[in-house]
Motif scaffolding. Structure first.
Motif, PDB file in Angstrom:
ATOM      1  N   TRP A  10       0.827  -1.207   0.000  1.00 47.96           N
ATOM      2  CA  TRP A  10       0.000   0.000   0.000  1.00 47.96           C
ATOM      3  C   TRP A  10       0.860   1.255   0.000  1.00 47.96           C
ATOM      4  O   TRP A  10       0.465   2.273  -0.563  1.00 47.96           O
ATOM      5  N   GLN A  13       1.691   1.945  -3.529  1.00 42.35           N
ATOM      6  CA  GLN A  13       0.554   2.552  -4.210  1.00 42.35           C
ATOM      7  C   GLN A  13       0.400   4.029  -3.844  1.00 42.35           C
ATOM      8  O   GLN A  13       0.104   4.848  -4.706  1.00 42.35           O
ATOM      9  N   TYR A  17       0.367   7.136  -6.483  1.00 45.07           N
ATOM     10  CA  TYR A  17      -0.696   8.143  -6.575  1.00 45.07           C
ATOM     11  C   TYR A  17      -0.130   9.557  -6.427  1.00 45.07           C
ATOM     12  O   TYR A  17      -0.512  10.472  -7.168  1.00 45.07           O
ATOM     13  N   ASN A  46      -2.216   2.537 -13.195  1.00 46.13           N
ATOM     14  CA  ASN A  46      -1.575   1.279 -12.818  1.00 46.13           C
ATOM     15  C   ASN A  46      -1.793   0.986 -11.334  1.00 46.13           C
ATOM     16  O   ASN A  46      -2.081  -0.148 -10.957  1.00 46.13           O
ATOM     17  N   ALA A  47      -1.680   2.001 -10.493  1.00 46.33           N
ATOM     18  CA  ALA A  47      -1.907   1.807  -9.057  1.00 46.33           C
ATOM     19  C   ALA A  47      -3.373   1.460  -8.783  1.00 46.33           C
ATOM     20  O   ALA A  47      -3.674   0.609  -7.949  1.00 46.33           O
ATOM     21  N   ALA A  48      -4.279   2.119  -9.491  1.00 45.52           N
ATOM     22  CA  ALA A  48      -5.709   1.907  -9.256  1.00 45.52           C
ATOM     23  C   ALA A  48      -6.197   0.540  -9.728  1.00 45.52           C
ATOM     24  O   ALA A  48      -7.128  -0.020  -9.154  1.00 45.52           O
ATOM     25  N   THR A  50      -4.471  -2.298  -9.760  1.00 46.49           N
ATOM     26  CA  THR A  50      -3.779  -3.415  -9.125  1.00 46.49           C
ATOM     27  C   THR A  50      -4.507  -3.885  -7.874  1.00 46.49           C
ATOM     28  O   THR A  50      -5.017  -3.083  -7.104  1.00 46.49           O
ATOM     29  N   LYS A  51      -4.535  -5.203  -7.689  1.00 44.46           N
ATOM     30  CA  LYS A  51      -5.118  -5.763  -6.479  1.00 44.46           C
ATOM     31  C   LYS A  51      -4.203  -5.427  -5.313  1.00 44.46           C
ATOM     32  O   LYS A  51      -3.100  -5.940  -5.193  1.00 44.46           O
ATOM     33  N   GLY A  55      -5.990  -0.223  -4.188  1.00 44.67           N
ATOM     34  CA  GLY A  55      -6.435  -0.381  -5.576  1.00 44.67           C
ATOM     35  C   GLY A  55      -7.908  -0.047  -5.692  1.00 44.67           C
ATOM     36  O   GLY A  55      -8.732  -0.535  -4.921  1.00 44.67           O
ATOM     37  N   ARG A  58      -8.936  -3.051  -8.845  1.00 42.69           N
ATOM     38  CA  ARG A  58      -8.377  -4.379  -8.570  1.00 42.69           C
ATOM     39  C   ARG A  58      -8.573  -5.360  -9.715  1.00 42.69           C
ATOM     40  O   ARG A  58      -9.141  -6.433  -9.555  1.00 42.69           O
ATOM     41  N   ARG A  62      -0.147  -8.217  -8.552  1.00 43.38           N
ATOM     42  CA  ARG A  62       1.099  -7.454  -8.391  1.00 43.38           C
ATOM     43  C   ARG A  62       2.167  -7.853  -9.394  1.00 43.38           C
ATOM     44  O   ARG A  62       3.024  -7.038  -9.746  1.00 43.38           O
ATOM     45  N   HIS A  65       1.499  -5.806 -12.293  1.00 47.50           N
ATOM     46  CA  HIS A  65       1.789  -4.430 -11.890  1.00 47.50           C
ATOM     47  C   HIS A  65       3.286  -4.142 -12.002  1.00 47.50           C
ATOM     48  O   HIS A  65       3.688  -3.099 -12.515  1.00 47.50           O
TER      49      HIS A  65
END
Length: 82
Positions: A10, A13, A17, A46-48, A50-51, A55, A58, A62, A65
């Motif tokens: 996280w 991520q 962002y 890409n961040a949004a 990804t599980k 995210g 999701r 990863r 990602h």
């Protein structure tokens, strides 16, 4: 729990962002906004997608990602050289 010496995903991520938002914001103040705005959008997307804990959609794991991170970094290096 994260392994010793590794940050939780996280945090990765959050940094994406922030970096993506900064690129979009700098693009909005630039004479030529397309490149930084698109790169910032790709980083945030890409961040949004990804599980992970942060995210939004999701859609993928990863491993993908990480591969996309490398692709976005290469695209950014090409954009810097333009």
């Amino acid at each position: 729990m994260a392994e010793a010496g590794k940050r939780p995903f996280w945090m990765h991520q959050v940094v994406e962002y922030i970096l993506g938002g900064a690129l979009v914001a700098s693009g909005m103040q630039s004479v030529t906004p397309l490149v930084p705005a698109v790169l910032g959008g790709l980083i945030m997307l890409n961040a949004a997608l990804t599980k992970g804990a942060l995210g939004a959609f999701r859609a993928y794991d990863r491993r993908l990602h990480r591969t996309l991170d490398i692709g976005i970094i290469m695209l950014s290096l090409v954009a810097v050289g333009q």
